[in-house]
Design an enzyme around this catalytic site. Structure first.
Site, PDB file in Angstrom:
ATOM      1  N   TYR A  30       0.883  -1.170   0.000  1.00 61.33           N
ATOM      2  CA  TYR A  30       0.000   0.000   0.000  1.00 61.33           C
ATOM      3  C   TYR A  30       0.917   1.215   0.000  1.00 61.33           C
ATOM      4  CZ  TYR A  30      -3.789  -3.221   1.186  1.00 61.33           C
ATOM      5  OH  TYR A  30      -4.708  -4.240   1.163  1.00 61.33           O
TER       6      TYR A  30
HETATM    7  P1  FDA Z   1       2.826  -2.973 -10.311  1.00 63.46           P
HETATM    8  O1  FDA Z   1       3.079  -3.616 -11.621  1.00 63.46           O
HETATM    9  O2  FDA Z   1       2.373  -1.564 -10.311  1.00 63.46           O
HETATM   10  O3  FDA Z   1       4.104  -3.152  -9.408  1.00 63.46           O
HETATM   11  C1  FDA Z   1       4.193  -2.650  -8.088  1.00 63.46           C
HETATM   12  C2  FDA Z   1       5.675  -2.434  -7.718  1.00 63.46           C
HETATM   13  O4  FDA Z   1       6.397  -3.659  -7.855  1.00 63.46           O
HETATM   14  C3  FDA Z   1       6.398  -1.440  -8.633  1.00 63.46           C
HETATM   15  O5  FDA Z   1       7.402  -0.806  -7.902  1.00 63.46           O
HETATM   16  C4  FDA Z   1       7.005  -2.330  -9.689  1.00 63.46           C
HETATM   17  O6  FDA Z   1       8.094  -1.752 -10.359  1.00 63.46           O
HETATM   18  C5  FDA Z   1       7.412  -3.537  -8.876  1.00 63.46           C
HETATM   19  N1  FDA Z   1       7.363  -4.763  -9.672  1.00 63.46           N
HETATM   20  C6  FDA Z   1       6.297  -5.242 -10.340  1.00 63.46           C
HETATM   21  N2  FDA Z   1       6.605  -6.384 -10.944  1.00 63.46           N
HETATM   22  C7  FDA Z   1       7.899  -6.633 -10.668  1.00 63.46           C
HETATM   23  C8  FDA Z   1       8.787  -7.681 -11.027  1.00 63.46           C
HETATM   24  N3  FDA Z   1       8.371  -8.698 -11.796  1.00 63.46           N
HETATM   25  N4  FDA Z   1      10.068  -7.634 -10.610  1.00 63.46           N
HETATM   26  C9  FDA Z   1      10.490  -6.595  -9.827  1.00 63.46           C
HETATM   27  N5  FDA Z   1       9.686  -5.582  -9.450  1.00 63.46           N
HETATM   28  C10 FDA Z   1       8.392  -5.595  -9.857  1.00 63.46           C
HETATM   29  N6  FDA Z   1      -2.375  -5.894  -1.497  1.00 63.46           N
HETATM   30  C11 FDA Z   1      -2.553  -6.885  -0.606  1.00 63.46           C
HETATM   31  O7  FDA Z   1      -1.581  -7.382  -0.021  1.00 63.46           O
HETATM   32  N7  FDA Z   1      -3.810  -7.359  -0.344  1.00 63.46           N
HETATM   33  C12 FDA Z   1      -4.903  -6.899  -0.987  1.00 63.46           C
HETATM   34  O8  FDA Z   1      -6.018  -7.374  -0.721  1.00 63.46           O
HETATM   35  C13 FDA Z   1      -4.721  -5.856  -1.947  1.00 63.46           C
HETATM   36  N8  FDA Z   1      -5.782  -5.327  -2.613  1.00 63.46           N
HETATM   37  C14 FDA Z   1      -5.585  -4.331  -3.525  1.00 63.46           C
HETATM   38  C15 FDA Z   1      -6.674  -3.790  -4.213  1.00 63.46           C
HETATM   39  C16 FDA Z   1      -6.469  -2.771  -5.130  1.00 63.46           C
HETATM   40  C17 FDA Z   1      -7.649  -2.217  -5.877  1.00 63.46           C
HETATM   41  C18 FDA Z   1      -5.177  -2.265  -5.356  1.00 63.46           C
HETATM   42  C19 FDA Z   1      -4.953  -1.168  -6.331  1.00 63.46           C
HETATM   43  C20 FDA Z   1      -4.102  -2.795  -4.677  1.00 63.46           C
HETATM   44  C21 FDA Z   1      -4.292  -3.819  -3.759  1.00 63.46           C
HETATM   45  N9  FDA Z   1      -3.219  -4.368  -3.069  1.00 63.46           N
HETATM   46  C22 FDA Z   1      -3.427  -5.372  -2.177  1.00 63.46           C
HETATM   47  C23 FDA Z   1      -1.871  -3.824  -3.254  1.00 63.46           C
HETATM   48  C24 FDA Z   1      -1.083  -4.649  -4.253  1.00 63.46           C
HETATM   49  O9  FDA Z   1      -0.667  -5.853  -3.649  1.00 63.46           O
HETATM   50  C25 FDA Z   1       0.160  -3.839  -4.676  1.00 63.46           C
HETATM   51  O10 FDA Z   1      -0.216  -2.641  -5.279  1.00 63.46           O
HETATM   52  C26 FDA Z   1       1.064  -4.652  -5.585  1.00 63.46           C
HETATM   53  O11 FDA Z   1       2.361  -4.127  -5.550  1.00 63.46           O
HETATM   54  C27 FDA Z   1       0.546  -4.635  -6.998  1.00 63.46           C
HETATM   55  O12 FDA Z   1       1.293  -5.455  -7.829  1.00 63.46           O
HETATM   56  P2  FDA Z   1       1.192  -5.208  -9.403  1.00 63.46           P
HETATM   57  O13 FDA Z   1       2.125  -6.155 -10.044  1.00 63.46           O
HETATM   58  O14 FDA Z   1      -0.236  -5.210  -9.820  1.00 63.46           O
HETATM   59  O15 FDA Z   1       1.686  -3.711  -9.502  1.00 63.46           O
END
Ligand code: FDA
Length: 537
Positions: A474
């Protein structure tokens, strides 16, 4: 008015700065050419997955995974290039060539970062978007799976349920569109956290590309780096392409409910009681209230997942939380995978559309969030102050508080087992959240930010202290950032770093110093390496 004589030097410096600027632009263009040349030398296939700003699909590829619309307006800085690799060799090429040509990398998996760090940057950057790295292979007998970072957590649980006839699952967040890459590397937890802990607690191997462009697995990366990427935020250490996970057992039937109670229906007393039982009830039971305003009252929506049938649930509720008055009619039995769709929208549908889990086309909106951990219940009388803040807002401004219960497995694991440190002693997490629909982003943004900051400030006496802890998934830049030039000392970064990681922050610095001493993989809240000049002081 200034005398002419004084204006001349200004004009001269203006002209020379124009010259410098055009020189800078020319230099940048030359570097970009060099970057492209480097890519083509490193990879035969890169042109098929490379988008320059002149490419007709650039804009749609950029926006496809930006989940928070705040970060897809024209005013946001744009990447020079986007790469959507299919092969590890394309990622290796992108790392080597970015490093050589002074470009930063933003890695994107699901694109949910609260502060948009996977899609925007103030310095020249490229995006490596892992949307095409989304394979999931499940071994039911072994109770393991390999999942690529670009898959969503919904797709992951859909595939596990399909292969295991609904008997296995993986403990992830409650929003199915979240990407595996960001979620796992930040910890990741949801309705199974009391039974099984966080997603990162169940990772047993990973494949990643490091700062030298090397492909590493658990053995070749070593235990320190493997420790760091399981909750320390992947973006500081490299690009994780896939993860091997241990799956967990779920019963064939689970039960859900979402029961609203207004102030007139004793919402305050119920919320207060919830604080005393939420982390102590049986670990099969997860009850998570959502608190929001509806017209002239507040509503506490008690949502729940129970790992078992309705009759056992009613007995447990009668023992631990009879005040809620839960009835059989409030409950619905279903499979675990169906409960994911249910918990995403709290609708009981006759048939649950599994496309929600299979696909990636989730509704996008502008949103903001902040988080706290609580180690003691809020005094009952303090709820009124929260309601007052909701009632002070105009009709168009509304937010949400989500109470996430602790206890059970998440609290049994030691604080230093992985970087995610928020364990025993916490009774729940509080998420402050606001989103809005039709209204222009700029108009609504400041009002909602103000509301969440007011709530956050109000909560100061009641939440974890020294430090006031936070959760990297978050992400919240209000708690502190690195300096933009990339020369942040460990001490400066510890302001936000200890909130996310407690004392694990220092081990993360140690790992960073070993694997990326020049701080290539960096962002506003990346772990800094130990810096001899600044940190000795
Ligand atoms: P994104 O691609 O934006 O990456 C997030 C970060 O990780 C960035 O800094 C990115 O550069 C880095 N990153 C991504 N992929 C990578 C990789 N392969 N290697 C290295 N770095 C990498 N959390 C939770 O624990 N429980 C929950 O119930 C929820 N619910 C929830 C609901 C909603 C609507 C949102 C918007 C968010 C959540 N979250 C959550 C938070 C969520 O776990 C958090 O935003 C994650 O980082 C999202 O991962 P993404 O890959 O989607 O994001």
């Amino acid at each position: 008015m200034k005398p002419h004589g004084l204006m001349c030097p200004n004009i001269l410096s203006f002209i020379s700065s124009l010259l410098l600027l055009s020189h800078g632009v020319a230099l940048a263009a030359e570097n970009h050419e060099k970057f492209l040349k480097c890519l083509s030398l490193q990879s035969d296939t890169i042109s098929e997955v490379l988008y320059t700003q002149n490419n007709a699909s650039y804009s749609s590829v950029l926006k496809a995974s930006i989940q928070n619309l705040i970060f897809s307006t024209p005013a946001n800085p744009k990447p020079l290039f986007i790469i959507t690799p299919f092969h590890v060799s394309e990622i290796q090429a992108a790392v080597k060539c970015s490093k050589k040509n002074g470009l930063q990398i933003r890695v994107r998996s699901g694109g949910h970062d609260h502060e948009g760090l996977s899609s925007i940057s103030d310095v020249p950057f490229i995006i490596i978007d892992l949307i095409n790295f989304s394979e999931i292979s499940v071994d039911v007998e072994d109770k393991t799976a390999w999942v690529e970072s670009g898959a969503t957590v919904g797709q992951l649980n859909y595939r596990i349920a399909e292969k295991s006839q609904n008997l296995l699952a993986f403990p992830v967040g409650t929003c199915p569109s979240v990407g595996v890459g960001g979620h796992f590397s930040g910890g990741g937890y949801g309705a199974l956290l009391r039974k099984y802990g966080a997603a990162a607690d169940h990772i047993v191997d990973a494949h990643m590309i490091d700062v030298k462009g090397r492909f590493l697995n658990r053995e070749s990366m070593g235990e320190d780096l493997f420790w760091a990427i399981r909750g320390g935020g992947g973006a500081s250490f490299g690009i994780i392409v896939s993860w091997k996970i241990n799956l967990v057992a779920v019963p064939s039937t689970v039960t859900v409910f979402a029961v609203p109670r207004t102030l007139e229906q004793n919402a305050t007393k119920l919320l207060n009681k919830w604080q005393y039982i939420a982390d102590r009830v049986h670990e099969d039971l997860f009850i998570s209230p959502f608190l929001f305003r509806e017209n002239s009252t507040m509503v506490s929506l008690f949502t729940s997942l129970f790992l078992g049938g309705v009759d056992r649930l009613l007995r447990l509720m009668q023992d631990s939380f009879p005040e809620l008055g839960l009835t059989k009619e409030d409950c619905k039995e279903m499979t675990f995978v169906e409960s994911i769709v249910y918990l995403d929208g709290f609708e009981i549908r006759e048939s649950i559309d599994m496309d929600v889990l299979r696909g990636r086309n989730f509704p996008k909106r502008p949103f903001i969030g902040k988080a706290d951990y609580l180690t003691e219940p809020i005094p009952e009388e303090a709820f009124q102050g929260i309601y007052d803040i909701f009632f002070e807002q105009d009709q168009k401004t509304n937010g949400l508080l989500v109470f996430f219960p602790y206890g059970g497995k998440i609290s049994e694991i030691s604080e230093s087992e992985i970087p995610y440190p928020h364990r025993a002693g916490n009774i729940y997490t509080l998420l402050y959240y606001a989103e809005w629909g039709q209204e222009a982003i700029d108009d609504a943004y400041q009002r909602h930010v103000n509301m969440l900051r007011t709530l956050f400030n109000y909560m100061t006496p009641y939440v974890a202290k020294n430090p006031r802890t936070a959760y990297i998934n978050y992400r919240d830049l209000d708690i502190g950032t690195n300096n933009k030039l990339g020369h942040t000392s460990v001490q400066e970064a510890s302001v936000w770093g200890k909130k996310y990681f407690k004392n694990n922050f220092y081990r993360l610095v140690h790992v960073k110093t070993m694997v990326d001493p020049e701080n290539f993989f960096r962002n506003e809240q990346s772990i800094p390496p130990f810096n001899l000049v600044k940190d000795e002081l």
